[in-house]
Design a protein around this motif. Structure first.
Motif, short mmCIF file in Angstrom:
data_model
loop_
_atom_site.label_atom_id
_atom_site.label_comp_id
_atom_site.label_asym_id
_atom_site.label_seq_id
_atom_site.Cartn_x
_atom_site.Cartn_y
_atom_site.Cartn_z
N ARG A 98 0.83 -1.20 0.00
CA ARG A 98 0.00 0.00 0.00
C ARG A 98 0.87 1.26 0.00
O ARG A 98 0.66 2.19 -0.76
N SER A 99 1.89 1.26 0.87
CA SER A 99 2.77 2.42 0.98
C SER A 99 3.48 2.70 -0.35
O SER A 99 3.62 3.86 -0.75
N LEU A 100 3.89 1.64 -1.04
CA LEU A 100 4.61 1.81 -2.31
C LEU A 100 3.71 2.18 -3.48
O LEU A 100 4.08 2.97 -4.33
N HIS A 101 2.53 1.57 -3.56
CA HIS A 101 1.72 1.69 -4.77
C HIS A 101 0.52 2.62 -4.68
O HIS A 101 -0.01 3.05 -5.71
N GLU A 102 0.06 2.95 -3.48
CA GLU A 102 -1.13 3.77 -3.37
C GLU A 102 -1.00 5.13 -4.05
O GLU A 102 -1.95 5.58 -4.72
N PRO A 103 0.16 5.82 -3.96
CA PRO A 103 0.24 7.11 -4.65
C PRO A 103 -0.02 7.01 -6.16
O PRO A 103 -0.75 7.83 -6.73
N ALA A 104 0.50 5.98 -6.81
CA ALA A 104 0.30 5.82 -8.26
C ALA A 104 -1.16 5.45 -8.56
O ALA A 104 -1.72 5.90 -9.57
N ILE A 105 -1.77 4.65 -7.69
CA ILE A 105 -3.17 4.28 -7.89
C ILE A 105 -4.07 5.51 -7.76
O ILE A 105 -4.97 5.73 -8.56
N LEU A 106 -3.79 6.32 -6.74
CA LEU A 106 -4.56 7.56 -6.57
C LEU A 106 -4.38 8.48 -7.77
O LEU A 106 -5.34 9.08 -8.25
N ASP A 107 -3.14 8.59 -8.27
CA ASP A 107 -2.89 9.42 -9.45
C ASP A 107 -3.70 8.93 -10.66
O ASP A 107 -4.29 9.74 -11.38
N ALA A 108 -3.72 7.61 -10.88
CA ALA A 108 -4.45 7.06 -12.03
C ALA A 108 -5.95 7.31 -11.89
O ALA A 108 -6.61 7.68 -12.87
N LYS A 109 -6.48 7.12 -10.70
CA LYS A 109 -7.90 7.36 -10.47
C LYS A 109 -8.24 8.84 -10.66
O LYS A 109 -9.25 9.19 -11.27
N ARG A 110 -7.36 9.70 -10.16
CA ARG A 110 -7.59 11.14 -10.30
C ARG A 110 -7.48 11.57 -11.77
O ARG A 110 -8.27 12.39 -12.24
N GLU A 111 -6.52 11.02 -12.49
CA GLU A 111 -6.36 11.38 -13.90
C GLU A 111 -7.60 10.97 -14.70
O GLU A 111 -8.09 11.75 -15.53
N ALA A 112 -8.11 9.76 -14.46
CA ALA A 112 -9.31 9.31 -15.18
C ALA A 112 -10.49 10.23 -14.84
O ALA A 112 -11.25 10.64 -15.74
N ALA A 113 -10.66 10.54 -13.56
CA ALA A 113 -11.76 11.41 -13.15
C ALA A 113 -11.65 12.79 -13.78
O ALA A 113 -12.64 13.35 -14.25
N GLN A 114 -10.44 13.33 -13.82
CA GLN A 114 -10.26 14.66 -14.38
C GLN A 114 -10.51 14.66 -15.89
O GLN A 114 -11.09 15.60 -16.43
N ARG A 115 -10.10 13.59 -16.57
CA ARG A 115 -10.37 13.50 -18.02
C ARG A 115 -11.87 13.47 -18.28
O ARG A 115 -12.35 14.06 -19.24
N LEU A 116 -12.61 12.76 -17.43
CA LEU A 116 -14.06 12.75 -17.58
C LEU A 116 -14.60 14.17 -17.41
O LEU A 116 -15.38 14.64 -18.23
N LEU A 117 -14.16 14.84 -16.35
CA LEU A 117 -14.64 16.21 -16.11
C LEU A 117 -14.28 17.14 -17.25
O LEU A 117 -15.06 18.04 -17.59
N ASP A 118 -13.12 16.94 -17.85
CA ASP A 118 -12.68 17.80 -18.95
C ASP A 118 -13.46 17.55 -20.24
O ASP A 118 -13.47 18.41 -21.13
N THR A 119 -14.09 16.37 -20.37
CA THR A 119 -14.74 16.03 -21.63
C THR A 119 -16.26 15.91 -21.53
O THR A 119 -16.92 15.77 -22.55
N VAL A 120 -16.81 15.94 -20.31
CA VAL A 120 -18.26 15.89 -20.18
C VAL A 120 -18.83 17.20 -20.72
O VAL A 120 -18.28 18.27 -20.48
#
Length: 194
Positions: A98-120
């Protein structure tokens, strides 16, 4: 919401649909709430001096306390049987992963969410997505569905329907709408137009 339509072009496939104004507003609101949850989780990570020195980001080593975030950020390892050394081994492994991988997982989830917001489409209407944007939509909608499904306690046994006067009836309707939106998009991404 209109069904998704895949259109092949010289630059690759494009994915077309349309949302009513209230659907676009609702989707934007849900995804913005998801981003807030993810940002709060990242902000709760302890400061790591080694990370400050090396530049290697680390995240929380403990799982979220909130059931919704637990669903979005599950443990990495679940033993099939009790380990002879006890449950501490699985907890230690999950903590390190969790300590090693959670930052990248959060980044990926945030990037997908932001792309949706940018294109809705603001105010609703017709819109068209690139293949990368369509994948981001599928991921972000999935995360919102997971969060909402956890709040509604949706499982293999339901609920499939709530009485109209139930306080969560509207939320279940939204969950089901998101399920349809995601299903049609995934089918379209696979190259099948229904």
């Amino acid at each position: 919401m209109r069904k998704w339509k895949r259109v092949e072009g010289a630059g690759g496939p494009r994915f077309r649909s349309a949302l009513a104004a209230h659907e676009a507003e609702l989707l934007s609101s849900l995804v913005t709430s998801l981003l807030g949850m993810l940002d709060d989780r990242e902000a709760s990570a302890p400061v790591d001096e080694l990370a400050e020195i090396t530049g290697m980001r680390t995240g929380n080593s403990v799982p979220p306390q909130d059931d919704t975030l637990k669903r979005l950020l599950p443990d990495f390892y679940r033993p099939a049987t009790e380990h002879p050394a006890g449950s501490g081994t699985a907890e230690s492994l999950n903590s390190a992963l969790r300590s090693l991988h959670e930052p990248a997982i959060l980044d990926a989830k945030r990037e997908a969410a932001q792309r949706l917001l940018d294109t809705v489409p603001a105010g609703g209407g017709k819109f068209e997505l690139s293949e990368d944007d369509a994948h981001a939509w599928a991921a972000a909608v999935n995360d919102v569905r997971l969060a909402l499904g956890t709040m509604l306690d949706v499982g293999s046994d339901g609920p499939d329907h709530l009485p109209g006067d139930h306080p969560m009836a509207g939320h279940l309707d939204v969950y089901q709408w998101l399920t349809v939106l995601q299903e049609y998009l995934v089918v379209c991404l696979m190259g099948n137009n229904r």
